[in-house]
Design an enzyme around this catalytic site. Structure first.
Site, PDB file in Angstrom:
ATOM      1  N   THR A  12       0.822  -1.215   0.000  1.00 50.94           N
ATOM      2  CA  THR A  12       0.000   0.000   0.000  1.00 50.94           C
ATOM      3  C   THR A  12       0.850   1.257   0.000  1.00 50.94           C
ATOM      4  OG1 THR A  12      -1.808  -1.062   1.151  1.00 50.94           O
ATOM      5  CG2 THR A  12      -1.673   1.313   1.378  1.00 50.94           C
ATOM      6  N   SER A  54       1.384  -7.455  -1.237  1.00 51.82           N
ATOM      7  CA  SER A  54       2.044  -8.552  -0.520  1.00 51.82           C
ATOM      8  C   SER A  54       1.205  -9.823  -0.497  1.00 51.82           C
ATOM      9  CB  SER A  54       2.455  -8.125   0.895  1.00 51.82           C
ATOM     10  OG  SER A  54       1.353  -8.053   1.757  1.00 51.82           O
ATOM     11  N   THR A  85       1.469  -4.700   4.074  1.00 57.35           N
ATOM     12  CA  THR A  85       1.253  -5.130   5.466  1.00 57.35           C
ATOM     13  C   THR A  85       0.634  -6.526   5.557  1.00 57.35           C
ATOM     14  OG1 THR A  85      -0.909  -4.060   5.546  1.00 57.35           O
ATOM     15  CG2 THR A  85       0.986  -2.768   6.303  1.00 57.35           C
ATOM     16  N   ASP A  86      -0.069  -6.953   4.503  1.00 53.39           N
ATOM     17  CA  ASP A  86      -0.871  -8.177   4.635  1.00 53.39           C
ATOM     18  C   ASP A  86      -0.036  -9.412   4.977  1.00 53.39           C
ATOM     19  OD1 ASP A  86      -3.130  -6.722   4.166  1.00 53.39           O
ATOM     20  OD2 ASP A  86      -3.326  -7.291   2.062  1.00 53.39           O
TER      21      ASP A  86
HETATM   22  N1  ASP Z   1      -2.775  -5.310   0.269  1.00 56.62           N
HETATM   23  C1  ASP Z   1      -1.675  -4.488   0.768  1.00 56.62           C
HETATM   24  C2  ASP Z   1      -0.416  -5.337   0.773  1.00 56.62           C
HETATM   25  O1  ASP Z   1      -0.235  -6.116   1.670  1.00 56.62           O
HETATM   26  C3  ASP Z   1      -1.980  -3.976   2.130  1.00 56.62           C
HETATM   27  C4  ASP Z   1      -0.955  -3.049   2.720  1.00 56.62           C
HETATM   28  O2  ASP Z   1       0.165  -2.906   2.263  1.00 56.62           O
HETATM   29  O3  ASP Z   1      -1.297  -2.397   3.744  1.00 56.62           O
HETATM   30  O4  ASP Z   1       0.381  -5.220  -0.117  1.00 56.62           O
END
Ligand code: ASP
Length: 333
Positions: A12, A54, A85-86
């Protein structure tokens, strides 16, 4: 001035709005342009290793990251990895096994909101990550997020939307940051020589028990994988449902050389298979390992690292219970 390598991987933090939703597209150099103060903290080199949400990250991506860290290790004082973050907790755990005893900080960070949003957490997290990467007090793999420094083997994403996205499971935070000033509670060990590993086995599966689950699902995984991590209920055990099918499968497939790791789907306080008869009866089987206070992310990636080195049951057992980066506090052997 300290030298830091910034490793971009997507997420993100680096995402742009497209008609199909947020998609990573910004390079690490572009991210740094949003936070010019970082150039006053340290000299930064940038490398983009991949640019993925991710959700798409696999063990092959973890290996690529480990290679970049190994190749750049002597040239930098610390490393910042910007990451979605995922699955960040899985990547941080995997890298804790692939790069052990690092005397330099390897800091993962990301954000819940893209860097160009007015309400973004990206700039704070990125600045904090660089403060940590330059610190003389930290070492090894950590996640820096929302003012907290969390050990890589202990991190879990526990909020899907709010800025306080990560928790440290069964272990205290290493440090906190306030106004980008670091307050370190648990200093890292900076005396070691790093050990790099370049093998991970993907021959591991993860199964979450649910009431009434068909034992054939476990057979499906044991048939195809060398190790199955089972997320049990509570302190741990397997259901019998009147036919003992789960126990029979564990006996049948461990006799054929498979490993089973028992962990819990309860976030805090870990497993203790010895408490109830539904767990106790598994304790005698040397190919059944218990994760105790480890996170599922750590148990899963540790088995991948172990099976990349050996399949000898005694060696697997010893490696599993030997703490790496404080991943387990209740070793059996
Ligand atoms: N879908 C995103 C990822 O994990 C979520 C994030 O980065 O907060 O790449």
């Amino acid at each position: 001035m300290k030298k830091v390598l910034m490793i971009g991987t997507g997420g993100t933090i680096a995402s742009e709005m497209t008609p199909e939703g947020l998609t990573p597209g910004l390079s690490p150099e572009r991210l740094l342009q949003f936070v010019p103060a970082i150039s006053e903290l340290c000299d930064v080199d940038c490398v983009s290793v991949f640019s993925e949400d991710s959700t798409n990250i696999t063990p092959a991506h973890w290996m690529r990251l480990a290679k970049v860290l190994r190749e750049g290790y002597e040239r930098y004082d610390g490393f910042v990895v910007s990451h979605g973050t995922d699955t960040m907790a899985y990547t941080a755990a995997a890298l804790s096994y692939l790069v052990q005893d690092s005397r330099k900080p390897i800091v993962f960070t990301g954000a819940q909101k893209p860097i160009y949003f007015d309400s973004t957490d990206s700039k704070t997290n990125l600045t904090d990550a660089f403060v940590c990467a330059c610190s003389e007090k930290l070492a090894g793999v950590s996640i820096v997020f929302n003012g907290r420094v969390i050990l890589g083997t202990r991190a879990r994403k526990t909020c899907s939307k709010s800025f306080a996205a990560f928790s440290s499971i069964n272990y205290p935070d290493l440090a906190t940051l306030q106004d980008h000033r670091l307050l370190c509670y648990i200093p890292g060990d900076r005396s070691g020589e790093p050990r790099f590993f370049d093998r991970l086995s993907t021959d591991v599966a993860l199964l979450k028990l649910a009431p009434g689950m068909d034992a054939e699902l476990l057979r499906f995984l044991l048939e195809r994988k060398s190790a199955v991590v089972i997320e049990c209920f509570g302190v741990g055990g397997l259901p019998s449902y009147g036919d003992n099918a789960f126990f029979d499968l564990v006996e049948e497939y461990t006799a054929k050389g498979r490993f089973v790791v028992m962990t819990t789907q309860v976030q805090n306080e870990g497993s203790d298979l010895s408490v109830y008869s539904v767990g106790h009866r598994l304790k005698a089987n040397r190919r059944v390992l218990e994760a105790y206070d480890m996170t599922t992310e750590a148990a899963y990636t540790k088995m991948m690292w172990i099976l990349g080195q050996t399949r000898v049951p005694e060696a697997v057992q010893e490696l599993f219970y030997t703490p790496v980066a404080h991943d387990i506090l209740h070793p059996e052997v």
